[in-house]
Design an enzyme around this catalytic site. Structure first.
Site, PDB file in Angstrom:
ATOM      1  N   LYS A  69       0.810  -1.228   0.000  1.00  0.00           N
ATOM      2  CA  LYS A  69       0.000   0.000   0.000  1.00  0.00           C
ATOM      3  C   LYS A  69       0.845   1.281   0.000  1.00  0.00           C
ATOM      4  CE  LYS A  69      -4.218  -1.882   2.085  1.00  0.00           C
ATOM      5  NZ  LYS A  69      -5.236  -1.706   3.138  1.00  0.00           N
ATOM      6  N   ASP A 106     -10.473   2.715   1.942  1.00  0.00           N
ATOM      7  CA  ASP A 106     -10.728   2.141   3.272  1.00  0.00           C
ATOM      8  C   ASP A 106     -11.509   3.125   4.145  1.00  0.00           C
ATOM      9  OD1 ASP A 106      -9.617  -0.387   3.015  1.00  0.00           O
ATOM     10  OD2 ASP A 106      -7.610   0.275   3.605  1.00  0.00           O
TER      11      ASP A 106
HETATM   12  P1  NAP Z   1      -0.703  -2.849  10.914  1.00  0.00           P
HETATM   13  O1  NAP Z   1      -0.371  -1.663  10.085  1.00  0.00           O
HETATM   14  O2  NAP Z   1       0.264  -3.976  11.008  1.00  0.00           O
HETATM   15  O3  NAP Z   1      -1.033  -2.326  12.424  1.00  0.00           O
HETATM   16  C1  NAP Z   1      -1.274  -3.238  13.463  1.00  0.00           C
HETATM   17  C2  NAP Z   1      -1.712  -2.477  14.723  1.00  0.00           C
HETATM   18  O4  NAP Z   1      -2.014  -3.460  15.745  1.00  0.00           O
HETATM   19  C3  NAP Z   1      -0.643  -1.556  15.307  1.00  0.00           C
HETATM   20  O5  NAP Z   1      -1.258  -0.449  15.913  1.00  0.00           O
HETATM   21  C4  NAP Z   1       0.001  -2.468  16.374  1.00  0.00           C
HETATM   22  O6  NAP Z   1       0.611  -1.741  17.436  1.00  0.00           O
HETATM   23  C5  NAP Z   1      -1.215  -3.178  16.899  1.00  0.00           C
HETATM   24  N1  NAP Z   1      -0.860  -4.440  17.560  1.00  0.00           N
HETATM   25  C6  NAP Z   1      -0.417  -5.577  16.976  1.00  0.00           C
HETATM   26  N2  NAP Z   1      -0.190  -6.525  17.911  1.00  0.00           N
HETATM   27  C7  NAP Z   1      -0.480  -5.954  19.119  1.00  0.00           C
HETATM   28  C8  NAP Z   1      -0.442  -6.411  20.462  1.00  0.00           C
HETATM   29  N3  NAP Z   1      -0.040  -7.669  20.768  1.00  0.00           N
HETATM   30  N4  NAP Z   1      -0.816  -5.572  21.450  1.00  0.00           N
HETATM   31  C9  NAP Z   1      -1.228  -4.299  21.154  1.00  0.00           C
HETATM   32  N5  NAP Z   1      -1.284  -3.813  19.896  1.00  0.00           N
HETATM   33  C10 NAP Z   1      -0.916  -4.624  18.887  1.00  0.00           C
HETATM   34  O7  NAP Z   1      -2.073  -3.520  10.426  1.00  0.00           O
HETATM   35  P2  NAP Z   1      -3.318  -2.822   9.675  1.00  0.00           P
HETATM   36  O8  NAP Z   1      -3.141  -2.947   8.210  1.00  0.00           O
HETATM   37  O9  NAP Z   1      -3.553  -1.488  10.274  1.00  0.00           O
HETATM   38  O10 NAP Z   1      -4.501  -3.841  10.072  1.00  0.00           O
HETATM   39  C11 NAP Z   1      -4.926  -3.972  11.422  1.00  0.00           C
HETATM   40  C12 NAP Z   1      -6.113  -4.930  11.505  1.00  0.00           C
HETATM   41  O11 NAP Z   1      -7.195  -4.420  10.742  1.00  0.00           O
HETATM   42  C13 NAP Z   1      -5.850  -6.329  10.927  1.00  0.00           C
HETATM   43  O12 NAP Z   1      -6.522  -7.246  11.763  1.00  0.00           O
HETATM   44  C14 NAP Z   1      -6.496  -6.300   9.560  1.00  0.00           C
HETATM   45  O13 NAP Z   1      -6.926  -7.574   9.138  1.00  0.00           O
HETATM   46  C15 NAP Z   1      -7.696  -5.393   9.829  1.00  0.00           C
HETATM   47  N6  NAP Z   1      -8.163  -4.689   8.630  1.00  0.00           N
HETATM   48  C16 NAP Z   1      -9.489  -4.821   8.294  1.00  0.00           C
HETATM   49  C17 NAP Z   1      -9.978  -4.143   7.189  1.00  0.00           C
HETATM   50  C18 NAP Z   1     -11.425  -4.290   6.810  1.00  0.00           C
HETATM   51  O14 NAP Z   1     -11.776  -3.979   5.671  1.00  0.00           O
HETATM   52  N7  NAP Z   1     -12.280  -4.715   7.722  1.00  0.00           N
HETATM   53  C19 NAP Z   1      -9.139  -3.307   6.419  1.00  0.00           C
HETATM   54  C20 NAP Z   1      -7.786  -3.184   6.809  1.00  0.00           C
HETATM   55  C21 NAP Z   1      -7.311  -3.884   7.915  1.00  0.00           C
HETATM   56  P3  NAP Z   1       2.159  -1.246  17.335  1.00  0.00           P
HETATM   57  O15 NAP Z   1       2.131   0.012  16.522  1.00  0.00           O
HETATM   58  O16 NAP Z   1       2.539  -1.019  18.744  1.00  0.00           O
HETATM   59  O17 NAP Z   1       2.928  -2.368  16.672  1.00  0.00           O
END
Ligand code: NAP
Length: 282
Positions: A69, A106
């Site tokens: 992305k 999104d």
């Molecule tokens: P990302 O950029 O990897 O961000 C992950 C986030 O989760 C960060 O804020 C991270 O915190 C936090 N995190 C991960 N493990 C953690 C833990 N053990 N304790 C506390 N915080 C934790 O991922 P993303 O692309 O934003 O996606 C995040 C989620 O949204 C995923 O589950 C994805 O499948 C979902 N999603 C859904 C849609 C939809 O259309 N419904 C669209 C996009 C994403 P740190 O910054 O501290 O690492």
């Protein structure tokens, strides 16, 4: 650009898990369009060449998912204001002149799902205050989307505090970072709580947070959609709060891309949702 049999794609690495081909395939069939929507696995090192070759590929555009992305943002010829604000691109459109436009759907996808599930006045809950948990790519899109929709205050809390500051800054004058320890106090004034962390996903620990301070009018949204009913949403329902699952965001974010590549504006229907729910359960 070929007129017959329009083609679009979703590109990622890995890509096998993506539900986008199911969604767009469903709409292509529903509209009787003899087009295709293809799953492309392109590793990061090959992504710049993939983008350079796009104007002559016969594709009208496509979706971009993890881990491309930010690279798509850097490589697109033009960007929509929303993609610029978010710093990431999830939708590419090949223009008639061959230039590649990058958009991010999104943010409107998330807000459209709130419109459908909570009704038009969701922004006003608790004086227009939202609390976003997480500061990754999805959080960036959601903070920009909430700011566009007129929220008055957006708190961002994240395990890594510095990232919360950066995401809050995407909503100047409205966004502010919040320490994780200060969550209980902030929840008392929150109208919309959004989980954008990966906590609660299949294979991840649940998001352990006490929802009791939230006001009775609050809504709780989780963008995790596998499982569909996360422990966070179950806890919200037990408290009698409105609960919004993550599948609607996935379905609604797909609408602008389909319209740009194939023509008709598709509808997010219960039958489409049932189709994806069945696939998630299978
Ligand atoms: P990302 O950029 O990897 O961000 C992950 C986030 O989760 C960060 O804020 C991270 O915190 C936090 N995190 C991960 N493990 C953690 C833990 N053990 N304790 C506390 N915080 C934790 O991922 P993303 O692309 O934003 O996606 C995040 C989620 O949204 C995923 O589950 C994805 O499948 C979902 N999603 C859904 C849609 C939809 O259309 N419904 C669209 C996009 C994403 P740190 O910054 O501290 O690492």
């Amino acid at each position: 650009m070929s007129v017959a049999n329009p083609r679009a794609f979703v590109v990622g690495h890995p890509i096998a898990h993506s539900r986008s081909p199911l969604i767009h395939g469903y709409w292509l069939a529903a509209h009787g369009i003899p087009g295709s929507y293809e799953r492309l696995d392109v590793p990061p090192a090959a992504f710049p060449d993939f983008i350079r070759a796009l104007p002559d590929s016969g594709f009208r555009g496509g979706n971009v998912t993890i881990p491309h992305k930010e690279a798509a943002f850097a490589l697109a010829d033009t960007l929509t204001p929303r993609a610029k604000a978010i710093g990431a691109v999830n939708t590419l459109v090949v223009e008639p002149d061959g230039r590649i436009r990058g958009d991010n759907t999104d943010a409107p996808g998330f807000c459209a799902h709130l419109d459908h599930t909570l009704g038009a006045a969701w922004q006003a809950r608790a004086g227009g205050t939202a609390l976003v948990l997480g500061a990754g790519g999805a959080a960036r899109a959601i903070v920009v989307g909430l700011a566009e929709r007129g929220l008055r205050r957006i708190w961002v809390a994240n395990r890594t505090a510095a990232r919360a500051e950066a995401v809050a800054a995407l909503a100047p004058g409205i966004g502010a970072a919040l320490a994780w320890d200060d969550l209980p106090a902030a929840l008392a004034g929150t109208g919309l709580l959004v989980n954008t962390t990966s906590l609660g996903m299949k294979g991840q620990p649940p998001l352990a947070i006490d929802l009791s301070p939230l006001p009775a009018e609050a809504a709780v949204a989780d963008i995790v959609y596998a499982p569909l009913e996360t422990e966070l949403l179950a806890a919200a329902r037990r408290r009698g709060l409105a609960a919004v699952d993550g599948l609607g965001m996935l379905l609604h974010q797909a609408v602008p891309g389909f319209e740009a590549w194939f023509g008709p504006r598709p509808a997010v229907t219960p039958a489409l949702r049932d189709r994806i729910v069945a696939d998630l359960a299978g």
